[in-house]
Design a protein around this motif. Structure first.
Motif, PDB file in Angstrom:
ATOM      1  N   VAL A   1       0.841  -1.205   0.000  1.00  0.00           N
ATOM      2  CA  VAL A   1       0.000   0.000   0.000  1.00  0.00           C
ATOM      3  C   VAL A   1       0.876   1.255   0.000  1.00  0.00           C
ATOM      4  N   SER A   2       1.967   1.235   0.752  1.00  0.00           N
ATOM      5  CA  SER A   2       2.891   2.377   0.747  1.00  0.00           C
ATOM      6  C   SER A   2       3.521   2.555  -0.633  1.00  0.00           C
ATOM      7  N   THR A   3       3.892   1.447  -1.259  1.00  0.00           N
ATOM      8  CA  THR A   3       4.452   1.505  -2.603  1.00  0.00           C
ATOM      9  C   THR A   3       3.424   2.044  -3.594  1.00  0.00           C
ATOM     10  N   ALA A   4       2.174   1.660  -3.412  1.00  0.00           N
ATOM     11  CA  ALA A   4       1.110   2.177  -4.281  1.00  0.00           C
ATOM     12  C   ALA A   4       1.032   3.690  -4.192  1.00  0.00           C
ATOM     13  N   PHE A   5       1.143   4.222  -2.982  1.00  0.00           N
ATOM     14  CA  PHE A   5       1.105   5.673  -2.822  1.00  0.00           C
ATOM     15  C   PHE A   5       2.308   6.337  -3.487  1.00  0.00           C
ATOM     16  N   VAL A   6       3.490   5.776  -3.275  1.00  0.00           N
ATOM     17  CA  VAL A   6       4.707   6.368  -3.852  1.00  0.00           C
ATOM     18  C   VAL A   6       4.659   6.333  -5.376  1.00  0.00           C
ATOM     19  N   ILE A   7       4.244   5.197  -5.942  1.00  0.00           N
ATOM     20  CA  ILE A   7       4.157   5.095  -7.402  1.00  0.00           C
ATOM     21  C   ILE A   7       3.138   6.097  -7.942  1.00  0.00           C
ATOM     22  N   GLY A   8       2.000   6.199  -7.291  1.00  0.00           N
ATOM     23  CA  GLY A   8       0.977   7.140  -7.740  1.00  0.00           C
ATOM     24  C   GLY A   8       1.414   8.586  -7.595  1.00  0.00           C
ATOM     25  N   ALA A   9       2.173   8.886  -6.540  1.00  0.00           N
ATOM     26  CA  ALA A   9       2.629  10.262  -6.319  1.00  0.00           C
ATOM     27  C   ALA A   9       3.627  10.696  -7.381  1.00  0.00           C
ATOM     28  N   LYS A  10       4.343   9.735  -7.973  1.00  0.00           N
ATOM     29  CA  LYS A  10       5.277  10.084  -9.049  1.00  0.00           C
ATOM     30  C   LYS A  10       4.522  10.484 -10.314  1.00  0.00           C
ATOM     31  N   GLY A  11       3.368   9.893 -10.532  1.00  0.00           N
ATOM     32  CA  GLY A  11       2.600  10.178 -11.737  1.00  0.00           C
ATOM     33  C   GLY A  11       1.638  11.331 -11.582  1.00  0.00           C
ATOM     34  N   LEU A  12       1.148  11.542 -10.378  1.00  0.00           N
ATOM     35  CA  LEU A  12       0.153  12.587 -10.124  1.00  0.00           C
ATOM     36  C   LEU A  12       0.536  13.380  -8.884  1.00  0.00           C
ATOM     37  N   ASN A  13      -0.348  14.237  -8.497  1.00  0.00           N
ATOM     38  CA  ASN A  13      -0.197  14.974  -7.259  1.00  0.00           C
ATOM     39  C   ASN A  13      -0.281  13.982  -6.082  1.00  0.00           C
ATOM     40  N   PRO A  14       0.521  14.144  -5.028  1.00  0.00           N
ATOM     41  CA  PRO A  14       0.449  13.217  -3.895  1.00  0.00           C
ATOM     42  C   PRO A  14      -0.941  13.119  -3.258  1.00  0.00           C
ATOM     43  N   ALA A  15      -1.672  14.220  -3.207  1.00  0.00           N
ATOM     44  CA  ALA A  15      -3.024  14.169  -2.636  1.00  0.00           C
ATOM     45  C   ALA A  15      -3.949  13.321  -3.500  1.00  0.00           C
ATOM     46  N   THR A  16      -3.810  13.423  -4.800  1.00  0.00           N
ATOM     47  CA  THR A  16      -4.608  12.611  -5.713  1.00  0.00           C
ATOM     48  C   THR A  16      -4.239  11.146  -5.566  1.00  0.00           C
ATOM     49  N   SER A  17      -2.951  10.883  -5.467  1.00  0.00           N
ATOM     50  CA  SER A  17      -2.484   9.506  -5.287  1.00  0.00           C
ATOM     51  C   SER A  17      -3.045   8.915  -3.995  1.00  0.00           C
ATOM     52  N   LEU A  18      -3.015   9.685  -2.933  1.00  0.00           N
ATOM     53  CA  LEU A  18      -3.535   9.205  -1.651  1.00  0.00           C
ATOM     54  C   LEU A  18      -5.025   8.888  -1.758  1.00  0.00           C
ATOM     55  N   ALA A  19      -5.774   9.755  -2.433  1.00  0.00           N
ATOM     56  CA  ALA A  19      -7.208   9.513  -2.605  1.00  0.00           C
ATOM     57  C   ALA A  19      -7.462   8.263  -3.437  1.00  0.00           C
ATOM     58  N   VAL A  20      -6.692   8.071  -4.500  1.00  0.00           N
ATOM     59  CA  VAL A  20      -6.868   6.895  -5.357  1.00  0.00           C
ATOM     60  C   VAL A  20      -6.530   5.624  -4.594  1.00  0.00           C
ATOM     61  N   VAL A  21      -5.427   5.640  -3.855  1.00  0.00           N
ATOM     62  CA  VAL A  21      -5.010   4.457  -3.103  1.00  0.00           C
ATOM     63  C   VAL A  21      -6.038   4.125  -2.024  1.00  0.00           C
ATOM     64  N   PHE A  22      -6.490   5.127  -1.266  1.00  0.00           N
ATOM     65  CA  PHE A  22      -7.491   4.856  -0.225  1.00  0.00           C
ATOM     66  C   PHE A  22      -8.799   4.345  -0.821  1.00  0.00           C
ATOM     67  N   THR A  23      -9.196   4.898  -1.950  1.00  0.00           N
ATOM     68  CA  THR A  23     -10.422   4.439  -2.598  1.00  0.00           C
ATOM     69  C   THR A  23     -10.289   2.992  -3.059  1.00  0.00           C
ATOM     70  N   ALA A  24      -9.145   2.650  -3.657  1.00  0.00           N
ATOM     71  CA  ALA A  24      -8.928   1.271  -4.108  1.00  0.00           C
ATOM     72  C   ALA A  24      -8.902   0.307  -2.923  1.00  0.00           C
ATOM     73  N   VAL A  25      -8.243   0.697  -1.841  1.00  0.00           N
ATOM     74  CA  VAL A  25      -8.177  -0.159  -0.652  1.00  0.00           C
ATOM     75  C   VAL A  25      -9.572  -0.346  -0.049  1.00  0.00           C
ATOM     76  N   MET A  26     -10.314   0.738   0.085  1.00  0.00           N
ATOM     77  CA  MET A  26     -11.661   0.634   0.666  1.00  0.00           C
ATOM     78  C   MET A  26     -12.583  -0.204  -0.210  1.00  0.00           C
ATOM     79  N   ALA A  27     -12.500  -0.019  -1.519  1.00  0.00           N
ATOM     80  CA  ALA A  27     -13.346  -0.802  -2.422  1.00  0.00           C
ATOM     81  C   ALA A  27     -13.014  -2.286  -2.332  1.00  0.00           C
TER      82      ALA A  27
END
Length: 95
Positions: free
Chosen positions: A47-73
């Motif tokens: 999950v931490s790696t998911a956030f880091v990978i997403g933060a490289k491609g997008l804004n860190p706040a967007t990455s955090l929202a995407v990761v939390f949404t995927a985890v919750m779903a």
């Protein structure tokens, strides 16, 4: 290259969620839960790696929202999938 960051991030988030679920004592996918400590550690890394990978491609706040949404779903869907698996096992055993 940036197009691959979000799908990879979501895949890591789902993999981490599945490990969290499969290590839980109430999981319904396996006969017994997986070893809790190593699975939870690996899930946290995923999950931490998911956030880091997403933060490289997008804004860190967007990455955090995407990761939390995927985890919750994923964690919401896992128990329902477990019920479906248990139901199909019962129907298979009654034949």
């Amino acid at each position: 290259m940036h197009d691959l960051f979000m799908p990879a991030s979501v895949l890591f988030a789902i993999a981490g969620s599945l490990l969290f679920y499969l290590a839980a004592p109430g999981q319904r996918w396996l006969r017994a839960p997986l070893a809790p400590r190593p699975c939870r550690t690996l899930a946290t890394v995923f999950v931490s790696t998911a956030f880091v990978i997403g933060a490289k491609g997008l804004n860190p706040a967007t990455s955090l929202a995407v990761v939390f949404t995927a985890v919750m779903a994923c964690l919401t869907a896992c128990p329902f999938i477990g019920v479906l698996l248990a139901r199909s096992r019962l129907q298979g055993a009654s034949r």
